[in-house]
Design a protein around this motif. Structure first.
Motif, mmCIF file in Angstrom:
data_model
loop_
_atom_site.group_PDB
_atom_site.id
_atom_site.type_symbol
_atom_site.label_atom_id
_atom_site.label_comp_id
_atom_site.label_asym_id
_atom_site.label_seq_id
_atom_site.Cartn_x
_atom_site.Cartn_y
_atom_site.Cartn_z
ATOM 1 N N LYS A 225 0.831 -1.200 0.000
ATOM 2 C CA LYS A 225 0.000 0.000 0.000
ATOM 3 C C LYS A 225 0.870 1.256 0.000
ATOM 4 N N ASN A 226 1.857 1.283 0.877
ATOM 5 C CA ASN A 226 2.722 2.467 0.966
ATOM 6 C C ASN A 226 3.504 2.692 -0.316
ATOM 7 N N SER A 227 3.946 1.606 -0.906
ATOM 8 C CA SER A 227 4.700 1.747 -2.140
ATOM 9 C C SER A 227 3.826 2.339 -3.246
ATOM 10 N N HIS A 232 2.648 7.187 -6.520
ATOM 11 C CA HIS A 232 1.390 7.418 -7.198
ATOM 12 C C HIS A 232 1.532 8.007 -8.592
ATOM 13 N N GLU A 233 2.390 9.021 -8.698
ATOM 14 C CA GLU A 233 2.533 9.657 -10.013
ATOM 15 C C GLU A 233 3.181 8.736 -11.032
ATOM 16 N N LYS A 234 4.163 7.972 -10.561
ATOM 17 C CA LYS A 234 4.821 7.018 -11.441
ATOM 18 C C LYS A 234 3.806 5.965 -11.901
ATOM 19 N N TYR A 235 2.954 5.587 -10.974
ATOM 20 C CA TYR A 235 1.904 4.602 -11.239
ATOM 21 C C TYR A 235 1.052 5.069 -12.432
ATOM 22 N N ILE A 236 0.635 6.320 -12.339
ATOM 23 C CA ILE A 236 -0.243 6.865 -13.381
ATOM 24 C C ILE A 236 0.485 7.022 -14.710
ATOM 25 N N THR A 237 1.651 7.647 -14.673
ATOM 26 C CA THR A 237 2.357 7.875 -15.941
ATOM 27 C C THR A 237 2.754 6.555 -16.592
#
Ligand SMILES: [Zn+2]
Ligand SMILES: [Zn+2]
Length: 427
Positions: A225-227, A232-237
């Protein structure tokens, strides 16, 4: 193995089996036993387990004219059109990109494809071919949806099950556990609900999944969860970039739809098969010309759009019968109201173009976060109570939220930040 054993297709065309009755699935093992004893032998010699031995569609995989493997699909289990639920290639023919070619073939044909209960080895292939990328050492994001078997998925919270309204599909895989991860309420502070797919035989054999899972505890899920939250931004991009790289169909409008007074062969075919009337065909054509000219349908989804519109009346009737209610969906298609995801360029159901502006907005999360912290401090200095500040923040974040899953996540994260700032101020 001697060459004589192979089933051969003189015309180099793979044979396909499909069920006529949707409720009655084909038995993959039976098809193999009746037709391809050498594939059966190879599977049992290798000790490979067919985890999902039922399908709607069975397709041979050929090397030249020889049948050297197969792939099966289920139409009903995934979000998209085709959920790939098994692929097997004789060991001596591996390394010929059968799986990737199959994906490309389906995607370029305009189909939405997902993978049902992928093995860890399948994920490695996705990683090697730009269909997936690592978020951290263990977490992998995929551009192909991964379908989770709802009935035997497990959960970080005991006794928690995936409910029926949830989409049991994700883009997240954990290489350590060898599991697809479906996150629920990821940003809630006190709980970490992560559903994960069951342990597959193949993953146990090659990645010791079962013994790794024995040592998984609450902290492990907390770390996941913390990762995700901190990346978060890397996740989206990453998801957006992967989506961009995915091959897509490129249909020719005039060929597929036709321009008045001419109808395309496809539409003529629908009329001949009495699926639609000529009036309806002309109506669909006019609607699609209008949509295409106004950029509401992309070339890649013209076929899906056409298929949907020709079935639209039936689908709408079914919606009414089943009491279809879209109010629960966080992000839905503006046309058909079926749920969508923020990375979809087009609706998986009706082919309508989706507006991903909300997603771009999400990328400026850091800016919004700074603004909010400033505002909270200011409100606090102006003597507002914590409750008032929380209320105002909630109003603000919910007005920002445009209803997508990711935005929901962001909203929760922002509120968490607000309460942290308030907490700090107390001390
Ligand atoms: Zn749950
Ligand atoms: Zn739609």
């Amino acid at each position: 193995m001697s060459n004589n054993n192979f089933i051969q297709r003189e015309n180099f065309i793979a044979e396909i089996y499909h069920n006529d009755d949707d409720d009655e699935l084909l038995n993959t093992k039976e098809i193999l036993r009746d037709n391809y004893d050498y594939i059966c032998e190879s599977i049992s010699e290798e000790g490979y387990k067919l985890e999902n031995p039922e399908c709607n569609l069975f397709k041979e995989l050929l090397y030249d004219d020889k049948v050297v493997g197969f792939v099966t699909y289920d139409y009903t289990k995934g979000v998209g059109d085709f959920s790939l639920n098994e692929i097997y290639v004789l060991p001596e023919y591996r390394g010929n990109k059968y799986f990737i070619s199959e994906l490309e073939y389906m995607l370029m044909g305009g189909s939405t494809i997902s993978i049902y209960e992928p093995t860890h080895r399948i994920i490695e292939i996705l990683l090697d071919n730009d269909y997936a990328r690592k978020l951290d050492d263990n977490l992998v994001l995929t551009s192909i949806n991964l379908d989770v078997n709802k009935d035997n998925a497990e959960c970080s919270v005991d006794g928690h099950t995936l409910d029926d309204d949830m989409i049991h599909s994700c883009n997240l895989y954990d290489l350590n556990m060898s599991a697809c991860l479906v996150l629920e309420d990821i940003s809630s502070e006190d709980k970490t609900i992560i559903h994960y797919s069951r342990c597959l035989d193949d993953d146990n054999k090659y990645f010791s999944a079962s013994s790794i899972r024995e040592n998984i505890n609450d902290d492990y899920f907390e770390n996941i969860k913390n990762s995700i939250l901190s990346n978060h931004e890397k996740y989206i991009t990453t998801l957006m970039e992967l989506e961009e790289q995915k091959p897509t169909a490129d249909f020719d409008f005039d060929e597929l739809i036709g321009r008045p007074p001419h109808l395309s062969d496809y539409l003529e075919g629908l009329i001949n098969e009495q699926i639609i009337t000529k009036d309806k065909a002309l109506e669909i054509q006019a609607q699609m010309i209008d949509e295409y000219d106004n950029g509401l349908v992309l070339s890649e989804s013209l076929l899906k759009r056409l298929e949907y519109l020709s079935m639209e009346d039936l689908i709408n009737e079914e919606k009414i019968e089943e009491g279809f209610d879209s109010s629960e969906f966080e992000l839905k298609c503006p046309y058909c109201e079926f749920p969508t995801t923020p990375i979809n360029r087009t609706c998986d159901v009706c082919g309508y173009k989706l507006d991903n502006e909300a997603f771009a907005e999400a990328m400026s999360f850091e800016d919004i976060k700074e603004d909010i912290i400033e505002n909270v401090k200011e409100m606090k200095n102006n003597g507002l109570s914590d409750e008032e500040i929380m209320y105002i923040s909630r109003e603000f974040t919910s007005s920002m939220k445009s209803g997508s899953e990711v935005d929901e996540e962001i909203e929760q994260m922002l509120l968490e930040i607000v309460s942290n700032v308030l907490e700090d101020k107390k001390q």
